[in-house]
Design a protein around this motif. Sequence first.
Motif, short mmCIF file in Angstrom:
data_model
loop_
_atom_site.label_atom_id
_atom_site.label_comp_id
_atom_site.label_asym_id
_atom_site.label_seq_id
_atom_site.Cartn_x
_atom_site.Cartn_y
_atom_site.Cartn_z
N MET A 96 0.82 -1.21 0.00
CA MET A 96 0.00 0.00 0.00
C MET A 96 0.85 1.26 0.00
SD MET A 96 -3.41 0.19 0.12
CE MET A 96 -4.00 -1.11 1.20
N ILE A 97 1.86 1.27 0.84
CA ILE A 97 2.67 2.48 1.01
C ILE A 97 3.31 2.91 -0.31
CG2 ILE A 97 4.69 3.44 2.17
CD1 ILE A 97 3.87 1.16 4.40
N THR A 146 2.35 2.67 -3.16
CA THR A 146 1.45 3.13 -4.21
C THR A 146 1.16 4.61 -4.16
OG1 THR A 146 -0.51 2.78 -2.85
CG2 THR A 146 0.26 0.93 -4.17
N LEU A 147 1.56 5.27 -3.10
CA LEU A 147 1.19 6.67 -2.86
C LEU A 147 -0.31 6.81 -2.64
CD1 LEU A 147 3.50 8.45 -5.47
CD2 LEU A 147 3.95 7.92 -3.06
N LEU A 148 -0.98 5.66 -2.49
CA LEU A 148 -2.41 5.67 -2.12
C LEU A 148 -2.43 5.13 -0.71
CD1 LEU A 148 -3.70 4.14 -5.42
CD2 LEU A 148 -3.86 6.53 -4.70
N PRO A 149 -2.37 6.02 0.26
CA PRO A 149 -1.95 5.61 1.60
C PRO A 149 -2.94 4.71 2.33
CG PRO A 149 -2.64 7.90 1.61
CD PRO A 149 -2.71 7.45 0.20
N ASP A 150 -4.18 4.64 1.89
CA ASP A 150 -5.08 3.74 2.61
C ASP A 150 -5.97 2.96 1.65
OD1 ASP A 150 -7.24 5.36 1.93
OD2 ASP A 150 -7.07 6.53 3.76
N TYR A 173 -7.17 3.47 -2.35
CA TYR A 173 -6.87 2.47 -3.38
C TYR A 173 -8.15 2.04 -4.09
CZ TYR A 173 -4.93 -1.54 -5.80
OH TYR A 173 -4.55 -2.42 -6.77
#
Lengths: 308, 308, 308
Positions: free
Chosen positions: A232-233, A235-239, A243
């Motif tokens: 997850m981290i 991806t720069l999509l933190p949660d 996502y």
Amino acid sequence: MSTHLRHLITLQNMDASTIQHLLNRAESLREACAHGTRRIELLRGRTVLNLFFEPSTRTRTSFELAARRLGADVVNFDIAGSSTSKGETLLDTLHTLEAMHLDALIVRHRESGTPEFLVHHAASAVCVVNAGDGNHAHPTQGLLDALTIRQHRPNFNLLTVTICGDVLHSRVARSDVHALQALGARAIRLCGPRALLPDPSEFPGCTLHEDFDDAVEGSDVIIMLRLQKERMIATLLPDEAAYFERYGLTQERLRRSASGALVLHPGPINRGIEIASEVADGTQSRILEQVANGVFVRMAVLAELLAR
Amino acid sequence: MSTHLRHLITLQNMDASTIQHLLNRAESLREACAHGTRRIELLRGRTVLNLFFEPSTRTRTSFELAARRLGADVVNFDIAGSSTSKGETLLDTLHTLEAMHLDALIVRHRESGTPEFLVHHAASAVCVVNAGDGNHAHPTQGLLDALTIRQHRPNFNLLTVTICGDVLHSRVARSDVHALQALGARAIRLCGPRALLPDPSEFPGCTLHEDFDDAVEGSDVIIMLRLQKERMIATLLPDEAAYFERYGLTQERLRRSASGALVLHPGPINRGIEIASEVADGTQSRILEQVANGVFVRMAVLAELLAR
Amino acid sequence: MSTHLRHLITLQNMDASTIQHLLNRAESLREACAHGTRRIELLRGRTVLNLFFEPSTRTRTSFELAARRLGADVVNFDIAGSSTSKGETLLDTLHTLEAMHLDALIVRHRESGTPEFLVHHAASAVCVVNAGDGNHAHPTQGLLDALTIRQHRPNFNLLTVTICGDVLHSRVARSDVHALQALGARAIRLCGPRALLPDPSEFPGCTLHEDFDDAVEGSDVIIMLRLQKERMIATLLPDEAAYFERYGLTQERLRRSASGALVLHPGPINRGIEIASEVADGTQSRILEQVANGVFVRMAVLAELLAR
């Protein structure tokens, strides 16, 4: 069948006729099982060993059922309690198991290349089946996905397929692409956050997409990949919500695809992360068909390797 | 047989003829096994899966032996290493397993109601057998206790049965009461420390007792329950010696019961906590007969569900 | 066959004819398997239970394969998740398992004497096979070592055998000595650091050696023992390199032995600690033959105990 299959390590460079032959054999076994043939004794007296260095009860059970339904004996070699945890090398484990006269070794390992390494060092006629190695390959998953698609869309050259998620680290994506390209899929789109997309040079003939709405547009098949929480981290999509917002397959997004598009997922699914429950359980979902086909594909592979 | 048995979830509301039919079938299988019929191929080609969310090697092994002795294939689905521990929902696990074409699912779960939940959501013809759910039910234990009693005391309407221990949290006690009441037991006494006695409204027709000496008086059958160490505090009997003093079945207490009273315990026993060693190993103990009957009862249940 | 074998607990006091008979039976089974007899149904309908209180996937798998190849059902009783971890006594476990009508119990336990204890307390006709108990005995290892040696050097009375390593704590060494002495080995040398050598009175007829170079001189067979890392400190050889320097079997040391001397090791091997890789993988190594013979010896033992 043109190629002489001794092991199943990857679908890369496997030709269409070999793949179609395996899928046909899986279909025959499916029909035999459906018509009350409760147990086929094709592999009676053969021994298949599950050598899973990564836990996966689902895949292990699928292989175990496949082997048993062909009459083989199955032994589960529990790595956790084994001498490999006492420091025995992989090759010593291989040669020890070979000395016990096994017919097939089903191997899962977190390191890419392990099954091929075992093939190169095998001293006996043991057949090695890759049940997933690192990011490299998961060939029976590729075959079962191809079978599931073929049951609904037999003309691969008409198909646009989108694979969405952590493509970069996915052995499922790789084996799917190999199968789909061999079978002549018209277009394959790989979609995910930039950090989880592979180098384009690894996938000639595929297109890369960061925008899932674009990628899904007109797709005939959508294969969703499981998101490992630990990715997850990157991806720069933190949660998870973020996502899902960008890469989750929702009913709304599904409407952008071709009419009646097939939805696949290798399982286990993360509801509300990569796929909405209503899609996973919806009429276009083929996820449970994939599971059912998994047993037949594995029966076909074992029969092909051991009962020729 | 009046009732059409599709699953075995509870003995509650099961009629006497159904129970007697299952016990008769268990007896027939016991005789078949005793006369050298080493393996009965009644379930050849069928697949039974052990889905134990709570560890219980004894019960799992008993089911495994029962299924194998009928010729079925048995797969142990190891929950610890499975995707359920990665957050897959129970229903996804159910539907995945169903897609692999299982004939029976033997389920143990710490939450009451789980097996029934699976029955309600099953999409296939899979048979669900409850191997113990929370405080709710443990029907094969109830049946094997009934069988053990019937082998020595076939007229249930003459019997006074005392069940002693942590009745409140015991699925064994519940299934025993259901079986005994259906079979017409004359009197059932539930005994234990106040904090471990159930609400009387849950057990109409049973009497509650805090004094074990009173309860045991004239009993024909005494079923001792296993004391979970963690319940000790709630009992106001702060240590094992104090519990044993008031609720342990000693030779002395046993003398208060009817002549030749049967002593049962679901196992594993805590010697010196709920039962004295001399009683557990004494001539009136039927504990090992219960274990033996457990296999035959489970064979009968599987045969009934799968080979009708 | 002179002795009536009911259990296999130790090779101590087993006469040569009994041992030779078991080895002959193992050879027959080996030939039957080699000639395409895929599965021998000698033990069809029999149930063998693996009761391993110490983890050993290799030995457990060897027994499992042996039993299955004779047509028996095999159940693995997982001690970690069992009621023995809830405090059930060993005898209660024994009697519970016996009540389930098992034909053989394969037992491994860290305490010497456990298998014999089970034999003395068994209430049924169950056969107990010792798969290793404490420092006491590992009889199937002794038999498979004897078989491996016999295949190359059938005249035991010509042989000098050296056993090197932690002899003091080794059940393998004890069972090897018992087999070799019964079969008439000319000389047996026990070698290791002083702290790991046994009391000479325990091994009459054997010589003790602290100098491995001396011990290996002229040996026809060299059996290397696995060094448990935790024994290192007691040896006064504080690290692995120092141990290997004095007690590792190198190609150089091997040259001191008789021409073509056999190298054995019970596995799993510690490369670079007790044995050099070039020796373990060299032409004189019989280590993988031992593994193969292990399955046949265990088949012979099970056949002998259960199918007479």
